[in-house]
Design an enzyme around this catalytic site. Structure first.
Site, PDB file in Angstrom:
ATOM      1  N   GLU A 140       0.817  -1.226   0.000  1.00  0.00           N
ATOM      2  CA  GLU A 140       0.000   0.000   0.000  1.00  0.00           C
ATOM      3  C   GLU A 140       0.851   1.277   0.000  1.00  0.00           C
ATOM      4  O   GLU A 140       0.645   2.165   0.838  1.00  0.00           O
ATOM      5  CB  GLU A 140      -0.962  -0.015   1.199  1.00  0.00           C
ATOM      6  CG  GLU A 140      -1.973  -1.129   1.114  1.00  0.00           C
ATOM      7  CD  GLU A 140      -3.104  -1.070   2.143  1.00  0.00           C
ATOM      8  OE1 GLU A 140      -3.019  -0.276   3.097  1.00  0.00           O
ATOM      9  OE2 GLU A 140      -4.069  -1.835   1.984  1.00  0.00           O
ATOM     10  N   GLU A 175      -5.545  -8.535  -0.486  1.00  0.00           N
ATOM     11  CA  GLU A 175      -6.254  -8.236   0.770  1.00  0.00           C
ATOM     12  C   GLU A 175      -7.720  -8.004   0.423  1.00  0.00           C
ATOM     13  O   GLU A 175      -8.037  -7.061  -0.312  1.00  0.00           O
ATOM     14  CB  GLU A 175      -5.708  -6.984   1.463  1.00  0.00           C
ATOM     15  CG  GLU A 175      -4.361  -7.171   2.117  1.00  0.00           C
ATOM     16  CD  GLU A 175      -3.924  -5.978   2.966  1.00  0.00           C
ATOM     17  OE1 GLU A 175      -4.788  -5.324   3.581  1.00  0.00           O
ATOM     18  OE2 GLU A 175      -2.718  -5.714   2.997  1.00  0.00           O
TER      19      GLU A 175
HETATM   20  O1  AHR Z   1      -5.201  -6.073   6.911  1.00  0.00           O
HETATM   21  C1  AHR Z   1      -5.115  -4.949   7.738  1.00  0.00           C
HETATM   22  C2  AHR Z   1      -4.402  -3.793   7.057  1.00  0.00           C
HETATM   23  O2  AHR Z   1      -5.199  -3.315   6.006  1.00  0.00           O
HETATM   24  C3  AHR Z   1      -3.084  -4.112   6.399  1.00  0.00           C
HETATM   25  O3  AHR Z   1      -2.025  -4.048   7.271  1.00  0.00           O
HETATM   26  C4  AHR Z   1      -2.966  -3.013   5.365  1.00  0.00           C
HETATM   27  O4  AHR Z   1      -2.211  -3.403   4.260  1.00  0.00           O
HETATM   28  C5  AHR Z   1      -4.392  -2.670   5.032  1.00  0.00           C
HETATM   29  O5  AHR Z   1      -4.623  -1.313   5.079  1.00  0.00           O
END
Ligand code: AHR
Length: 503
Positions: A174, A293
């Protein structure tokens, strides 16, 4: 009288062979995911390496094919070197992403040993926030080079004579987000990702690399970020990442269950952006998607604000999931399968305790959350080829979405096991719906099972005291007659219809 929804299922509606890495998850050094989650040396079920065997059993049942590690936001401030070598000499550090203390008692080698025991593989993320190209080449030399150099011999000294041979790597996490340690502009990130990728592929040409896409589709720089990053990295990387989390804060469940449409739109936009850069570069190469994610995340937001900083493995992001969350997770899984031609990697974030399908008590029990079940079913029965299903369903509008179909569905066909499976969600909160599925192209298949996940209370959860409050049931009212499959999908339900070829 329930309305009728028509499905047509045909072999020629094949989307693609589903990549095994579609059934991935994520372990971050965050909250109680590692410590008290997968690793708890004093737990009664801990093995000789301190891994919780009760948790390992659930992870193996879930069939998780790849696990992203060690973050997440955590990785952007992490020195991977802190987590190797003798445990007693590893440093305790201030962990800035989640404002905790990291003890480093679990690190890279422990993770790789754990992966073996969990029957899974790793999706290793490098730090392109506080670290850079030097750390990228070092970690790869340590992990994948056989021997005869300082770092490969150090790995051997640490007890790992064979290289870990990690095949897929993420180039940071990110990096578009202001909350990231070492946050960069798209040009800055594109340059460093390109240079890191270059040296990593010089060390091991077999590896595949994931460049950071946006942190979500609502970032102001989306999708310009993807276009710029790919301009810099196109010939060096293989995938671009996507991240998304949804929530139902304002308790508008009708609208909440339509968020999978936004996920689908996000995927389509990233595909278009990749193909735009491909066209611009006159390249033959195709960049695919790593949705590394995805999940529901909102229940724990208020509780997290009350956590004291600088504690060790505090209960962060411990969402207790409901029946309606399981429906959205099911809808997101269907969306991923429908896009299996371009989404090759997907990670349910995360795996244990932190926005997770599996929860544990310190020194105590572990249990399956509601969202465990749609993931389990897709991972167990959704292998082989993804098939598009033509669905003629009634539609409705919500606060944010129009043309929301009451039923979303996809099918998979596995020639190895002779199985054909339909995954379907009836997201209509009030109405049961009748299904008439034209399966004339699959005359040689017979019914095996109709599994349903449903609870009258959409807010119902599982917990340590009531782990089986929301669990799948088998239903019997289903039949095939002259090439048509007849069944009913109850309102607000997740459904798995399993068929097998008659020999
Ligand atoms: O999964 C929780 C968080 O969400 C992770 O650390 C990050 O990459 C995202 O913003």
């Amino acid at each position: 009288m329930p309305k009728t929804v028509k499905f047509t299922l045909h072999r020629e509606l094949e989307i693609c062979e589903i990549d095994n890495r579609m059934f991935g998850s994520f372990v971050e050094h965050l909250g109680r995911c590692v410590y008290e989650g997968i690793y708890e040396p004093n737990h009664p079920s801990a093995d000789d390496e301190g891994f919780r065997k009760d948790v390992l059993e659930l992870i193996k049942e879930l069939g998780v094919s790849i696990v992203r590690y060690p973050g997440g936001n955590f990785v952007s401030g992490y020195n991977w070197e802190d987590g190797i070598g003798a445990k007693e000499s590893r440093p305790r550090r201030l962990e800035l992403a989640w404002r905790t203390i990291e003890t480093n008692q679990f690190g890279l080698n422990e993770f790789m040993s754990w992966c073996k025991k969990a029957d899974t593989t790793s999706l290793m993320t490098i730090n392109l926030g506080s670290q850079g190209i030097d750390a990228a080449r070092n970690i790869l030399e340590y992990c994948n080079h056989p021997e005869g150099t300082y770092l490969s011999d150090l790995r051997k000294k640490h007890g790992f004579s064979k290289p870990h041979n990690i095949k897929t790597w993420c180039l940071g996490n990110e990096m578009d987000s202001p909350w990231q340690i070492g946050h960069k502009t798209a040009h800055e990130y594109g340059r460093i990702a390109c240079e890191a990728a270059k040296v990593m592929k010089w060390i091991d040409p077999e590896i595949e690399l994931v460049a950071c896409g946006s942190s979500s589709a609502i970032m102001p720089t989306f999708p310009e970020w993807e276009a710029t990053v790919l301009e810099h990295t196109y010939e060096y990387v293989d995938y671009i990442s996507l991240h998304t989390y949804y929530g139902n804060k304002d308790n508008d469940t009708k609208n909440y269950l339509a968020h999978s449409l936004s996920m689908d739109q996000y995927i389509k936009t990233v595909i278009s952006t990749c193909d735009f850069v491909k066209a611009k570069k006159r390249s033959k190469k195709r960049i695919d998607l790593s949705f590394d994610e995805w999940n529901v995340w909102f229940h724990s937001n208020e509780a997290d604000k009350k956590i004291e900083p600088w504690s060790i493995s505090p209960p962060q992001l411990e969402d207790a999931y409901t029946m309606e969350d399981a429906l959205l997770v099911g809808l997101m899984l269907i969306t991923l399968l429908k896009n299996a031609d371009r989404v090759k990697i997907a990670c349910l974030a995360q795996l244990v305790n932190v926005i997770a399908p599996i929860m544990t008590e310190k020194n105590g029990r572990c249990w399956r959350q509601t969202i465990y079940y749609p993931f389990l079913h897709v991972s167990q029965f959704g292998r082989g080829k993804a098939l598009k299903l033509n669905v003629k369903s009634p539609c409705y509008s919500t606060k944010e979405y129009d043309d929301v179909q009451s039923v979303e569905a996809v099918a998979t066909m596995d020639e190895q096991t002779d199985s054909l499976t339909i995954f379907a969600v009836n997201r209509n909160l009030e109405e049961n719906l009748k299904i008439e599925a034209d399966i004339r192209d699959f005359q040689e298949y017979e019914l095996l099972q109709h599994l349903i996940l449903k609870h009258e209370d959409l807010k119902a959860k599982n917990g340590a005291e009531n782990p089986n409050n929301v669990i799948p049931q088998e239903k019997n009212k289903i039949k095939i007659d002259k090439g048509t499959l007849y069944l009913e999908l109850p309102n607000a339900s997740w459904n798995v219809i399993r068929m097998k070829k008659v020999r």
